[in-house]
Scaffold this active site. Sequence first.
Site, mmCIF file in Angstrom:
data_model
loop_
_atom_site.group_PDB
_atom_site.id
_atom_site.type_symbol
_atom_site.label_atom_id
_atom_site.label_comp_id
_atom_site.label_asym_id
_atom_site.label_seq_id
_atom_site.Cartn_x
_atom_site.Cartn_y
_atom_site.Cartn_z
ATOM 1 N N GLU A 50 0.797 -1.226 0.000
ATOM 2 C CA GLU A 50 0.000 0.000 0.000
ATOM 3 C C GLU A 50 0.826 1.270 0.000
ATOM 4 O O GLU A 50 0.488 2.236 -0.661
ATOM 5 C CB GLU A 50 -0.953 -0.009 1.197
ATOM 6 C CG GLU A 50 -2.172 0.908 1.036
ATOM 7 C CD GLU A 50 -1.892 2.372 1.306
ATOM 8 O OE1 GLU A 50 -2.640 3.219 0.768
ATOM 9 O OE2 GLU A 50 -0.933 2.691 2.041
ATOM 10 N N ASP A 51 1.915 1.289 0.751
ATOM 11 C CA ASP A 51 2.749 2.480 0.767
ATOM 12 C C ASP A 51 4.219 2.090 0.695
ATOM 13 O O ASP A 51 4.624 1.033 1.209
ATOM 14 C CB ASP A 51 2.478 3.314 2.024
ATOM 15 C CG ASP A 51 2.853 4.782 1.830
ATOM 16 O OD1 ASP A 51 3.247 5.156 0.713
ATOM 17 O OD2 ASP A 51 2.735 5.561 2.794
ATOM 18 N N HIS A 117 -0.628 0.728 7.270
ATOM 19 C CA HIS A 117 -1.233 1.508 6.184
ATOM 20 C C HIS A 117 -0.154 2.469 5.670
ATOM 21 O O HIS A 117 0.862 2.019 5.158
ATOM 22 C CB HIS A 117 -2.462 2.243 6.738
ATOM 23 C CG HIS A 117 -3.380 2.763 5.678
ATOM 24 N ND1 HIS A 117 -4.673 3.174 5.937
ATOM 25 C CD2 HIS A 117 -3.208 2.974 4.352
ATOM 26 C CE1 HIS A 117 -5.252 3.587 4.822
ATOM 27 N NE2 HIS A 117 -4.376 3.491 3.847
ATOM 28 N N ILE A 119 3.079 4.977 5.562
ATOM 29 C CA ILE A 119 4.371 4.988 6.258
ATOM 30 C C ILE A 119 5.159 6.231 5.867
ATOM 31 O O ILE A 119 4.916 6.843 4.823
ATOM 32 C CB ILE A 119 5.213 3.726 5.953
ATOM 33 C CG1 ILE A 119 5.496 3.601 4.454
ATOM 34 C CG2 ILE A 119 4.524 2.472 6.474
ATOM 35 C CD1 ILE A 119 6.400 2.432 4.092
ATOM 36 N N HIS A 137 -3.677 -0.124 12.035
ATOM 37 C CA HIS A 137 -5.105 -0.307 12.315
ATOM 38 C C HIS A 137 -5.316 -1.627 13.052
ATOM 39 O O HIS A 137 -5.770 -2.614 12.456
ATOM 40 C CB HIS A 137 -5.912 -0.332 11.016
ATOM 41 C CG HIS A 137 -5.768 0.881 10.158
ATOM 42 N ND1 HIS A 137 -6.202 2.128 10.542
ATOM 43 C CD2 HIS A 137 -5.258 1.029 8.911
ATOM 44 C CE1 HIS A 137 -5.964 2.996 9.561
ATOM 45 N NE2 HIS A 137 -5.385 2.356 8.570
ATOM 46 N N ASN A 172 -5.079 7.700 7.724
ATOM 47 C CA ASN A 172 -4.751 7.127 6.423
ATOM 48 C C ASN A 172 -3.251 7.162 6.175
ATOM 49 O O ASN A 172 -2.652 6.164 5.794
ATOM 50 C CB ASN A 172 -5.497 7.886 5.326
ATOM 51 C CG ASN A 172 -5.397 7.229 3.975
ATOM 52 O OD1 ASN A 172 -4.308 7.085 3.419
ATOM 53 N ND2 ASN A 172 -6.530 6.814 3.429
ATOM 54 N N ASP A 173 -2.641 8.320 6.420
ATOM 55 C CA ASP A 173 -1.216 8.456 6.115
ATOM 56 C C ASP A 173 -0.546 9.355 7.151
ATOM 57 O O ASP A 173 -1.207 10.074 7.910
ATOM 58 C CB ASP A 173 -1.029 9.028 4.711
ATOM 59 C CG ASP A 173 0.358 8.761 4.138
ATOM 60 O OD1 ASP A 173 1.106 7.959 4.742
ATOM 61 O OD2 ASP A 173 0.695 9.342 3.092
ATOM 62 N N ASN A 227 -6.079 12.015 2.067
ATOM 63 C CA ASN A 227 -5.479 10.690 1.931
ATOM 64 C C ASN A 227 -3.971 10.800 2.143
ATOM 65 O O ASN A 227 -3.503 11.056 3.232
ATOM 66 C CB ASN A 227 -5.834 10.144 0.543
ATOM 67 C CG ASN A 227 -5.601 8.668 0.404
ATOM 68 O OD1 ASN A 227 -4.645 8.139 0.929
ATOM 69 N ND2 ASN A 227 -6.464 7.984 -0.340
ATOM 70 N N ASP A 272 -3.787 8.853 -4.594
ATOM 71 C CA ASP A 272 -3.688 8.132 -3.326
ATOM 72 C C ASP A 272 -2.469 8.653 -2.562
ATOM 73 O O ASP A 272 -2.505 9.733 -1.989
ATOM 74 C CB ASP A 272 -3.605 6.630 -3.592
ATOM 75 C CG ASP A 272 -3.986 5.789 -2.382
ATOM 76 O OD1 ASP A 272 -3.694 6.207 -1.244
ATOM 77 O OD2 ASP A 272 -4.559 4.703 -2.551
ATOM 78 N N ASN A 273 -1.376 7.932 -2.564
ATOM 79 C CA ASN A 273 -0.192 8.368 -1.809
ATOM 80 C C ASN A 273 0.714 9.275 -2.633
ATOM 81 O O ASN A 273 0.738 9.211 -3.868
ATOM 82 C CB ASN A 273 0.602 7.146 -1.328
ATOM 83 C CG ASN A 273 -0.099 6.445 -0.188
ATOM 84 O OD1 ASN A 273 -0.507 7.076 0.790
ATOM 85 N ND2 ASN A 273 -0.263 5.131 -0.297
#
Length: 367
Positions: A50-51, A117, A119, A137, A172-173, A227, A272-273
């Site tokens: 995800e990240d 999630h 980082i 989470h 989220n971030d 986000n 997103d990221n």
Amino acid sequence: MFWRVVLLVVLSVAVTHLARQTYRMGYLKTIYNHEPGPCRVVPGIDVGSEDITVTKNGLAFISSGLLGEGRGYISDPRRQPPYVKGRIFLFDFNHPEKNVTEVKLNGDFERSNFYPHGISLYEDPISGESRLFVVNHPVGNQDRIEIFIFDEKTFSLNHIKTVTGENIFSVNDVVAVGPEMFYFTNDAYYLHWKRKIEKLLDLHLGTIGFYDDGKDTMVASRLEAPNGINVSPDGRYLYVASMRAGFITVYERMEDSSIKEIQTLYLYTGVDNIEVNKETGDLWLGCHPVIYKWTEHKKNVTKPSGAQVLRIRFDSQSAPYDQIDVRDVFMNDGLLLSGSSVASYYDNKLLIGTVTQKMVYCEIQTF
């Protein structure tokens, strides 16, 4: 006559809302596959990357195993425990043929209930110490930020601190701006069924928070699903993505660590990221180009969802930026990888991560 006017107003609002959502969800968008050079799937990651964030020497940290109970991130039962385990992986851009290695996590925290999630990496310019900040989470518990110190000799992460707080609730971030100082995004206010209503009514209940010296504070509110978050190389600006709205907001950091909105960068895709090239200041974005397909993919990971990478280059180091060069670096219809959430660049090489499945490595030749 009065009720006719009321009805006309209600219908106008409903039609406007429907048209806006149709556009934002990507129902009218077409994906054309293209790559910046040779790309391949990196073996060893199957349930998400995800990240991704990279050190100045080309070592990439990767979060895998996103869960997010009650947040609607992923609802496919094949991406729930016991099929998913939270992990951190390493990838060395200098030796891409070695693929990924799982990092050992040491310390006093609940390892079995770790679902990472967003980082962020903080490399201390004086001591040279590297700290990894991880959004966690845990099932049945409040969201938190875990802080680790990276041991280069053993390639392990040593846990030193867990941060919770009243303003840390749907994180989220995170972006680190000091050894124990960071900003973070809450992408919504409610959980479970209330969260669905919040999204349906398009309520703007997201927030940005700041943590320092044992205290978490809210520095921005009434935001539309904030986000990914990151900071400019000189630390002057924050960049915050809104995936559903399709834009990035630029904030200036004040001396008291409050923030001031400076500019909005409209990108018309599901950002997103955000990763920042520390040398050039370029932004590298993992995006969901067709959000309705991404929504279907979260429920059934076998359904393909588009993937996209954008690079943003500014004309100066000071915002507001007059000229912005946006390049579409990578796009795929979901057959190579689905649900791209992050793009991390190093030395003409690129890692593209996903929320629920694989990770792709590309050698950049042109775009």
